[in-house]
Motif scaffolding. Structure first.
Motif, PDB file in Angstrom:
ATOM      1  N   MET A 173      62.139  70.173  29.780  1.00  0.00           N
ATOM      2  CA  MET A 173      61.189  69.121  30.127  1.00  0.00           C
ATOM      3  C   MET A 173      61.840  68.149  31.099  1.00  0.00           C
ATOM      4  N   CYS A 174      61.113  67.794  32.128  1.00  0.00           N
ATOM      5  CA  CYS A 174      61.617  66.853  33.137  1.00  0.00           C
ATOM      6  C   CYS A 174      60.877  65.530  32.998  1.00  0.00           C
ATOM      7  N   ILE A 175      61.636  64.481  32.847  1.00  0.00           N
ATOM      8  CA  ILE A 175      61.046  63.142  32.728  1.00  0.00           C
ATOM      9  C   ILE A 175      61.454  62.325  33.946  1.00  0.00           C
ATOM     10  N   ARG A 176      60.465  61.818  34.640  1.00  0.00           N
ATOM     11  CA  ARG A 176      60.740  60.982  35.820  1.00  0.00           C
ATOM     12  C   ARG A 176      60.274  59.558  35.557  1.00  0.00           C
ATOM     13  N   ASP A 177      61.046  58.610  36.066  1.00  0.00           N
ATOM     14  CA  ASP A 177      60.609  57.215  35.995  1.00  0.00           C
ATOM     15  C   ASP A 177      59.375  57.041  36.861  1.00  0.00           C
ATOM     16  N   SER A 178      58.427  56.216  36.393  1.00  0.00           N
ATOM     17  CA  SER A 178      57.263  55.931  37.216  1.00  0.00           C
ATOM     18  C   SER A 178      57.685  55.088  38.413  1.00  0.00           C
ATOM     19  N   PRO A 179      57.034  55.250  39.559  1.00  0.00           N
ATOM     20  CA  PRO A 179      57.432  54.491  40.752  1.00  0.00           C
ATOM     21  C   PRO A 179      57.245  52.996  40.528  1.00  0.00           C
ATOM     22  N   PRO A 180      58.081  52.177  41.156  1.00  0.00           N
ATOM     23  CA  PRO A 180      57.931  50.716  40.983  1.00  0.00           C
ATOM     24  C   PRO A 180      56.596  50.243  41.537  1.00  0.00           C
ATOM     25  N   LEU A 181      56.045  49.211  40.900  1.00  0.00           N
ATOM     26  CA  LEU A 181      54.782  48.647  41.360  1.00  0.00           C
ATOM     27  C   LEU A 181      54.984  47.901  42.675  1.00  0.00           C
ATOM     28  N   GLU A 182      53.983  47.984  43.533  1.00  0.00           N
ATOM     29  CA  GLU A 182      54.006  47.189  44.761  1.00  0.00           C
ATOM     30  C   GLU A 182      53.901  45.708  44.381  1.00  0.00           C
ATOM     31  N   LYS A 183      54.643  44.884  45.106  1.00  0.00           N
ATOM     32  CA  LYS A 183      54.624  43.444  44.852  1.00  0.00           C
ATOM     33  C   LYS A 183      53.660  42.753  45.808  1.00  0.00           C
ATOM     34  N   VAL A 184      52.938  41.770  45.284  1.00  0.00           N
ATOM     35  CA  VAL A 184      52.066  40.946  46.114  1.00  0.00           C
ATOM     36  C   VAL A 184      52.286  39.487  45.737  1.00  0.00           C
ATOM     37  N   VAL A 185      52.350  38.625  46.739  1.00  0.00           N
ATOM     38  CA  VAL A 185      52.505  37.184  46.505  1.00  0.00           C
ATOM     39  C   VAL A 185      51.177  36.516  46.826  1.00  0.00           C
ATOM     40  N   LEU A 186      50.599  35.865  45.826  1.00  0.00           N
ATOM     41  CA  LEU A 186      49.270  35.258  45.924  1.00  0.00           C
ATOM     42  C   LEU A 186      49.378  33.747  46.054  1.00  0.00           C
ATOM     43  N   ALA A 187      48.656  33.186  47.012  1.00  0.00           N
ATOM     44  CA  ALA A 187      48.525  31.727  47.104  1.00  0.00           C
ATOM     45  C   ALA A 187      47.624  31.278  45.955  1.00  0.00           C
ATOM     46  N   TYR A 188      48.199  30.563  44.987  1.00  0.00           N
ATOM     47  CA  TYR A 188      47.502  30.284  43.725  1.00  0.00           C
ATOM     48  C   TYR A 188      47.203  28.799  43.579  1.00  0.00           C
ATOM     49  N   SER A 189      45.906  28.476  43.421  1.00  0.00           N
ATOM     50  CA  SER A 189      45.500  27.080  43.263  1.00  0.00           C
ATOM     51  C   SER A 189      45.336  26.676  41.805  1.00  0.00           C
ATOM     52  N   GLY A 190      45.172  27.662  40.930  1.00  0.00           N
ATOM     53  CA  GLY A 190      44.919  27.374  39.524  1.00  0.00           C
ATOM     54  C   GLY A 190      43.458  27.395  39.144  1.00  0.00           C
ATOM     55  N   GLY A 191      42.560  27.526  40.135  1.00  0.00           N
ATOM     56  CA  GLY A 191      41.132  27.536  39.858  1.00  0.00           C
ATOM     57  C   GLY A 191      40.627  28.904  39.429  1.00  0.00           C
ATOM     58  N   LEU A 192      39.315  28.969  39.223  1.00  0.00           N
ATOM     59  CA  LEU A 192      38.689  30.203  38.751  1.00  0.00           C
ATOM     60  C   LEU A 192      38.935  31.361  39.718  1.00  0.00           C
TER      61      LEU A 192
END
Length: 314
Positions: free
Chosen positions: A1-20
């Motif tokens: 059985m071959c076990i591979r690590d899942s690929p790293p998630l893409e990173k995103v930087v969001l401008a966050y105001s705290g609102g809805l």
């Protein structure tokens, strides 16, 4: 059985105001796009604390939260040139929150570069000026980065759709009261917009104003304030010298007590549509009026004739 690590998630930087809207963006980017969401919030003098902003971002799925006090940069690099330009639109309303957008976007890019993130995201809708400001700044400073705009997706394309999304996913975000409005605030002013304001015959609710008292509740007696300028820069209030941020904040407090700087007006957006906007800018209004009067006292007439049209363009 071959076990591979899942690929790293893409990173995103969001401008966050705290609102809805931007809170829903965190959940959408994480769960619909499968991304690792980093948020960046600028402390520009708004009422909400850094602790509350961070808690809300983590509650809806942020991986990391970045918050930075940018009041001094906003004052020196953006507000001060606006003072020199007497930056106001034709109805007398001073530019305020719009001045912060290039600054926030530049800092957002810096966080993305530090975290090796290829994606940036914002909460501007297809009708907003913010999307244009954000995307032009990124194009100028980091054209290699990709931009995501969740609020332009059909699933989130209206205020009702955003509230429905939050409800479907059980997000602990208010979807009534103030949350139905878009709000922005900094030391120079506060702006409110939203579908609820589009009934032009209805006066804006008094509780939308966060900075200023209603003129009917303001003191009956006037208050004299003395602003000292040095080369066009406000350096003191009533003879007490302080740094630019402190002078602005103190002038704002004094003017706000008298209801100075309130506007309820129609704005033409960059894409050409009209929208109603409620704004208040006590510091900006007081300083700009004083600066304009100072220029009238010391500048020659032919220079003022040239400067006024340039101010409109600015």
């Amino acid at each position: 059985m071959c076990i591979r690590d899942s690929p790293p998630l893409e990173k995103v930087v969001l401008a966050y105001s705290g609102g809805l809207d931007t809170s829903v963006c965190i959940h959408w980017l994480r769960n619909k796009k499968g991304m690792q969401v980093y948020t960046f919030s600028a402390d520009l003098g708004q009422l909400e604390s850094a602790e509350e902003l961070a808690r809300r971002a983590f509650d809806v799925g942020a991986h990391s939260v970045f918050i930075k006090d940018l009041r001094a940069r906003l004052a020196e690099e953006f507000i001060l040139p606006a003072i020199y330009a007497n930056a106001a639109v034709r109805d007398g309303r001073c530019l305020s929150v719009a001045l912060s957008r290039p600054l926030i976007t530049e800092e957002l890019i810096m966080v993305a570069q530090e975290e090796n993130a290829r994606y940036l995201a914002h909460g501007g809708s297809a009708k907003s000026n913010d999307q244009i400001r954000f995307q032009l700044t990124v194009a100028a400073l980091a054209p290699e980065m990709d931009i995501l705009a969740p609020m332009r997706e059909p699933e989130l394309a209206s205020s009702g759709a955003v509230a429905a999304y939050a409800g479907r996913h059980g997000l602990a975000i208010p979807t009534e009261g103030r949350s139905i409005y878009g709000e922005d605030e900094n030391i120079w002013g506060h702006v409110v917009s939203g579908t609820a304001l589009e009934r032009l015959a209805a006066p804006a609710a008094e509780d939308l104003f966060r900075m200023t008292v209603s003129p009917k509740d303001a003191p009956d007696e006037p208050e004299d304030v003395r602003i000292t300028f040095d080369g066009g820069r406000p350096v003191a209030l009533d003879g007490e010298e302080e740094d630019l941020v402190a002078v602005i904040e103190r002038i704002g407090e004094r003017a706000a007590r008298h209801g100075v700087g309130r506007f309820d007006s129609l704005q033409t957006k960059i894409i050409g549509i009209k929208t109603r906007m409620v704004s208040e800018a006590p510091a900006a209004t007081a300083v700009t009026i004083a600066h304009r009067a100072l220029e009238g006292a010391v500048l020659p007439h032919n220079l003022l004739q040239v400067k006024h049209p340039l101010e409109d363009s600015y």
